[in-house]
Design an enzyme around this catalytic site. Sequence first.
Site, PDB file in Angstrom:
ATOM      1  N   GLU A 104     -26.294 117.936  10.852  1.00  0.00           N
ATOM      2  CA  GLU A 104     -25.008 117.228  10.822  1.00  0.00           C
ATOM      3  C   GLU A 104     -25.025 115.772  10.123  1.00  0.00           C
ATOM      4  O   GLU A 104     -23.931 115.372   9.777  1.00  0.00           O
ATOM      5  CB  GLU A 104     -24.468 116.987  12.478  1.00  0.00           C
ATOM      6  CG  GLU A 104     -25.003 116.031  13.270  1.00  0.00           C
ATOM      7  CD  GLU A 104     -26.390 116.333  13.918  1.00  0.00           C
ATOM      8  OE1 GLU A 104     -26.699 115.427  14.734  1.00  0.00           O
ATOM      9  OE2 GLU A 104     -27.038 117.207  13.323  1.00  0.00           O
ATOM     10  N   HIS A 132     -31.671 117.226  12.141  1.00  0.00           N
ATOM     11  CA  HIS A 132     -30.224 117.063  12.592  1.00  0.00           C
ATOM     12  C   HIS A 132     -29.385 117.638  11.178  1.00  0.00           C
ATOM     13  O   HIS A 132     -29.166 116.812  10.288  1.00  0.00           O
ATOM     14  CB  HIS A 132     -30.052 115.518  12.604  1.00  0.00           C
ATOM     15  CG  HIS A 132     -30.302 114.991  13.906  1.00  0.00           C
ATOM     16  ND1 HIS A 132     -29.260 114.718  15.001  1.00  0.00           N
ATOM     17  CD2 HIS A 132     -31.537 114.646  14.391  1.00  0.00           C
ATOM     18  CE1 HIS A 132     -30.200 114.640  16.268  1.00  0.00           C
ATOM     19  NE2 HIS A 132     -31.406 114.420  15.860  1.00  0.00           N
ATOM     20  N   CYS A 147     -31.650 118.718  18.244  1.00  0.00           N
ATOM     21  CA  CYS A 147     -32.525 117.714  18.807  1.00  0.00           C
ATOM     22  C   CYS A 147     -32.595 117.876  20.549  1.00  0.00           C
ATOM     23  O   CYS A 147     -33.161 118.697  21.185  1.00  0.00           O
ATOM     24  CB  CYS A 147     -32.199 116.396  18.032  1.00  0.00           C
ATOM     25  SG  CYS A 147     -33.224 114.952  18.770  1.00  0.00           S
TER      26      CYS A 147
END
Length: 226
Positions: free
Chosen positions: A196, A194, A85
């Site tokens: 994560e 994302h 990002c």
Amino acid sequence: MRIGVITFPGSLDDGDVVRAVRRCEAEAVPLWHGDAELHGVDAVVVPGGFSYGDYLRCGAIARFAPVMGPVLEAAAGGMPVLGICNGFQILCEAGLLPGALTRNAGLHYVCRDQWLRVENTRTAWSTRYEPGAEILVPIKHGEGNYQADKETIAALEAENRIVFRYIEENPNGSRADIAGICSANGRVLGLMPHPEHAIDPLTGPSDDGLGMFYSALDSLVKVTNE
């Protein structure tokens, strides 16, 4: 293996990246934006957020942070680097990846779970996926509209450097439905979604994001064994 996670003023997802790295049983090493060295890490993740408040342009100030000097040197030497990002925006501003991330089409912030197709499974961050795999990963950004000139897009296509594409719907207007691209050697990857936030179905839409972190560990083990 030791994976460095940079924190800039305004970083939001550095803690989530640390958890993802630890979930893969690697050592997460916090790196501060003012550090002038990488403290012996084997790979680096530039996380999401709003570094330096996104003043000027997203990533434009972070690109000049002291820590980015050694990141550029390490990337030139083949160290795996992942930009997520805002991290993707920073890598583009730093010249590690081509193109730029601009305001979303429609000028609206987008936050939702997004399907991606894996286009390249030969990068340091994507070997754990099957070619053409479809993965579900969250997105949350206002400036994720990837833009580059026709020649750059054609080169990315020809060199198989588009690693992830948006499918079902393009959430931000990115050219060629690009969600993530890599460097020519496949060691540097930037993407807007994302991973994560997709490491456990209990807290995210899937655990599909783990493949990126495990891929990096595989690449580091391979280099070590060689």
